[in-house]
Design an enzyme around this catalytic site. Structure first.
Site, PDB file in Angstrom:
ATOM      1  CE  LYS A  71     -17.711  84.125  39.762  1.00 24.47           C
ATOM      2  NZ  LYS A  71     -16.516  84.690  39.091  1.00 24.47           N
TER       3      LYS A  71
ATOM      4  CG  HIS B 146      -4.307  80.374  39.269  1.00 21.43           C
ATOM      5  ND1 HIS B 146      -5.088  80.454  40.402  1.00 21.43           N
ATOM      6  CD2 HIS B 146      -5.034  80.957  38.283  1.00 21.43           C
ATOM      7  CE1 HIS B 146      -6.223  81.061  40.114  1.00 21.43           C
ATOM      8  NE2 HIS B 146      -6.213  81.375  38.831  1.00 21.43           N
TER       9      HIS B 146
ATOM     10  NE  ARG C  89      -9.629 103.097  56.245  1.00 20.03           N
ATOM     11  CZ  ARG C  89      -9.214 104.321  56.567  1.00 20.03           C
ATOM     12  NH1 ARG C  89      -9.964 105.370  56.272  1.00 20.03           N
ATOM     13  NH2 ARG C  89      -8.055 104.502  57.176  1.00 20.03           N
TER      14      ARG C  89
ATOM     15  CD  GLU D 135     -12.020  81.166  46.593  1.00 17.68           C
ATOM     16  OE1 GLU D 135     -12.323  80.947  45.412  1.00 17.68           O
ATOM     17  OE2 GLU D 135     -10.957  81.716  46.956  1.00 17.68           O
TER      18      GLU D 135
ATOM     19  NE  ARG E 241     -16.340  83.559  44.674  1.00 19.02           N
ATOM     20  CZ  ARG E 241     -16.567  84.858  44.547  1.00 19.02           C
ATOM     21  NH1 ARG E 241     -17.182  85.504  45.525  1.00 19.02           N
ATOM     22  NH2 ARG E 241     -16.199  85.507  43.488  1.00 19.02           N
TER      23      ARG E 241
ATOM     24  CG  HIS F 249      -9.323  78.251  38.087  1.00 19.74           C
ATOM     25  ND1 HIS F 249     -10.279  77.544  37.394  1.00 19.74           N
ATOM     26  CD2 HIS F 249      -9.517  79.552  37.770  1.00 19.74           C
ATOM     27  CE1 HIS F 249     -11.015  78.397  36.693  1.00 19.74           C
ATOM     28  NE2 HIS F 249     -10.564  79.608  36.888  1.00 19.74           N
TER      29      HIS F 249
ATOM     30  CE  LYS G 173     -11.759  84.584  43.824  1.00 15.02           C
ATOM     31  NZ  LYS G 173     -11.562  83.134  43.556  1.00 15.02           N
TER      32      LYS G 173
ATOM     33  CD  GLU H  22     -12.736  80.745  34.238  1.00 16.69           C
ATOM     34  OE1 GLU H  22     -13.097  80.018  35.190  1.00 16.69           O
ATOM     35  OE2 GLU H  22     -11.580  81.161  34.114  1.00 16.69           O
TER      36      GLU H  22
ATOM     37  CG  ASN I  21     -10.828  78.937  42.205  1.00 14.65           C
ATOM     38  OD1 ASN I  21     -10.799  79.757  41.294  1.00 14.65           O
ATOM     39  ND2 ASN I  21     -10.819  79.280  43.474  1.00 14.65           N
TER      40      ASN I  21
ATOM     41  CG  HIS J  82      -7.303  82.761  33.563  1.00 18.31           C
ATOM     42  ND1 HIS J  82      -6.760  82.216  34.706  1.00 18.31           N
ATOM     43  CD2 HIS J  82      -8.653  82.641  33.708  1.00 18.31           C
ATOM     44  CE1 HIS J  82      -7.718  81.791  35.507  1.00 18.31           C
ATOM     45  NE2 HIS J  82      -8.875  82.039  34.924  1.00 18.31           N
TER      46      HIS J  82
END
Length: 337
Positions: free
Chosen positions: A203, A228, A111, A213, A217, A224, A133, A175, A221, A240
């Site tokens: 960032k 994606h 965990r 997010e 945040r 993106h 992330k 990116e 993206n 990517h």
């Protein structure tokens, strides 16, 4: 990285790997290094930097096809065999795919145990390795299963960039290009090291205000949502960063379609992406509007209909509930360009 209740160092520079021991939790007795074939030995054979720890190295597959729950299970079983516990640490040594997988494995094992990232790609340094992330893909979409799990530290040794194949370097530039539109900074006036550090600062400031997010945040993206979709539609033949570069141009075209920006601002996007970074600005042939729209509906940001980060008079903003008609109109024009 100033996350509330969990700040950590991001060390950037040539030879930064020598400072690895400084970001390893003092409790660690065992270290599981997650890496993949092709990562230069000096960035994954790390025992010399942490002499007081037992180090085992686990290689995962290369490419998005290995970014799966099956890979996570294999790592978990390896962690069990080596006796990794909550006092120990996982190190993700590689590019963005490696740190995404290593971070999710660390977040899930017992965990949650500490993770440190040794980023070896430009894309990882300016994006994937920082911010917490983590995740893996499903056939239905990219990064749909994962966790927010902040690292204990990140090493960005710029010596690793000299080992990158040209395509991997271009992916990082794709990116990096998005950061040109998130601030008014003249990033092109900076040397590469300074530019990387500034992207990390941008960032960090955004993530510190919205770790999970919930709103702001999602600005990170930018480009993106289509990116994606393009990755999935091309079975990841489009990498990517390449997809993000194309997605930035589409986001500008959609902003134009919605009356948020003008032709001059679209031209500025093209000048940065194609002119300054020499990246492709058009999608591959043979893609269908219906397929791409369906994939964009699956995007993680799509909580109330189609959601995009879009440029506008006040800069890039998160726009929810975007009507499908302008999305299709801009996409049809874009695919035909």
């Amino acid at each position: 990285m100033p996350i509330q209740g969990h700040s950590y160092d991001v060390i950037v520079g040539s030879g930064a790997l020598a400072e690895l021991a400084d970001v390893i939790p003092s409790s660690a007795e065992r270290i599981a290094v997650v890496t993949q074939p092709g990562i230069p030995a000096q960035f994954n054979e790390l025992a010399a930097y942490v002499p007081d720890c037992a180090v085992e190295v686990f290689e995962i597959g290369v490419g998005e096809g290995a970014k799966t729950l099956a890979t996570i299970e294999q790592l978990m079983r390896s962690f069990a065999r080596m006796g990794l516990n909550r006092n120990d640490v996982v190190i993700g040594a590689g590019g963005g795919m490696v740190t995404d997988v290593a971070g999710f494995a660390a977040a899930s094992w017992h965990r949650g145990i500490p993770v440190v990232h040794v980023s070896t790609s430009l894309l990882g340094m300016v994006d994937a390795a920082i911010g917490g992330k983590t995740g893996v893909n499903l056939p239905e979409g990219k990064n749909l299963v994962g966790a927010f799990w902040q690292p204990s530290g990140v090493i960005c040794d710029l010596d690793a960039l000299a080992t990158l194949p040209p395509r991997e370097m271009r992916c990082g530039l794709g990116e990096m290009a998005k950061y040109h539109f998130l601030t008014g900074d003249d990033l092109l006036a900076m040397e590469l090291e300074e530019r990387i550090a500034r992207c990390i600062e941008i960032k960090a400031e955004v993530v510190a205000s919205d770790e999970r997010e919930g709103g702001r945040r999602a600005l990170l993206n930018y480009g993106h949502t289509l990116a994606h979709a393009l990755e999935i539609a091309t079975d990841h033949r489009l990498a990517h960063g390449e997809a993000v570069a194309i997605g930035l141009i589409y986001a500008a075209e959609l902003g134009l379609e919605l009356g948020r920006i003008d032709e001059a601002r679209v031209a500025e996007h093209r000048a940065v992406v194609a002119g300054e970074y020499d990246l492709s600005t058009r999608p591959p042939d043979g893609l269908a509007v219906d397929d791409l729209v369906a994939l964009m509906h699956r995007d993680k940001k799509a909580l109330t209909g189609l959601t995009f980060a879009l440029d506008g008079p006040d800069g890039v903003e998160v726009v929810t509930g975007v009507d499908e008609a302008p999305v299709r109109a801009a996409l049809e024009r874009f695919l035909a360009s």
